[in-house]
Scaffold this motif. Sequence first.
Motif: not given
Length: 456
Positions: A167-171, A226-230, A278-285
């Motif tokens: 949810e942080n990425y949503f915000n 992908v979920m956050l992309h959409e 951004y999100v992928y990079g944060q999740l994968d490191g």
Amino acid sequence: MKNRFLLAFLFLTIFAFGQKTTFKIKYSEQLAVFVFLQNLSENYPENVFKTEFQKSKYNTDKYKNVISKFEKLRIDYSYRFEEFPYGSKKTMQTEDILKKNLIETGDLGSFKIRSVGIIPNKTLIDLAESISEFTPIYNELIYNPNKEKFEKQLEEITKYSNEHQIENYFNTGLVFYNSSWDNAIPFEIAFYPLPNSKGFTAQAFCNNFISAIQTDLKSYKDLFSVMLHETYHIIYDEQSLEVKTQIDTYFKENKSKCSNYAYQLMNEVLATALGNGYVYGQLDGKMDTYDWYNKKYINLMAKQIYLLVKEYIDEKKPMDKNFIDNYIQAYEVNFPNWINELDNIMTYRYVISENEKDFDVINKMFRYRSRTQYEDQITETSIEKMQETPLTKVIIISKNNSQKLKLIKSKFKELKKWQFKADKEFAEKILLDDKSQLIVINQKESTIESLIKTIK
């Protein structure tokens, strides 16, 4: 009650900006059966659902008639939000609202009550009956054989989301887009199984994200990026009228000849830079070194502006005039010829032709499209309606050529000095003052496809 209903509501909650943001993950049987029926329709390409049905005992005239009846239901009405700048806010689709209601209700009776008035009552009744009749078929062919794996996946996905505070990425998106969300409205996420497949599907609308996931999916960072992309498309769509008007003004006041097509591309580019970058990079490191999107214009532009996007995210700044100007400059400096490439500019098109078969030809040549409008009469009114949009403007003349060409010349001030020969075939492209391309095709004997291929 079946075990899957015990998994129906899994809540993920965090506190952001001092308020509670709720993501609700669930399995929706009603939505899954609806999608199952869609995939069985004759006009859908071959897929795993269709394969399983066709080899089953249910592949009979009785059930094929139900599928045929379902396929003919008109559930896709739409309306525009007229006060918003053209193309800046998604057209409301009744099918999205119906899918939202399928997700958020627990039975078809409640679904029908909530959906009354969205589509005609007879259509609504027939839709519910189709879903009811195919529910046991779906469960026997798809859900039950994959039940154990899928329910375990649902638990793992929920755990992953909690651990990574998705949810942080949503915000993050809310801040970057200068958008807003009422925290009393949960974001509902519905998954359903996709057996014997690689990859997953993804779609977002209203306050919902839906995805079919392959039963052996292990890497959830791909799924959530992908979920956050959409989801970022929704956040962009929910910008206020004031914010959207400001952004529209920034693009229109920019002097670059590329500003219009940069604007048309922006929604998908930003969602890709944020979600797949951004999100992928944060999740994968680490950053994903492969393509972020399977369309070159979106992929290359998203990577080009990623550092600018990340700077705004890190500084918790909303996109502003400086961001828009830098975005347009990056487009113009790095990809100046994109405004002349048909694969790019035909993604956003308004086509007028008195031969409706031409629309099929163009759809076949340029399958990927973001916004399209079609008109089958070349008149002053239809041209004026076309001129109100920032889309690529295509006019195809195949009869009364001289008269129609004179009309076109009179309606576009940029064609004041234009010289044409009505008895000769041609296809010409002109950049208009609104920075959209006008394509005029004068057809005699050649095919539309061959004439379009001559455009430089």
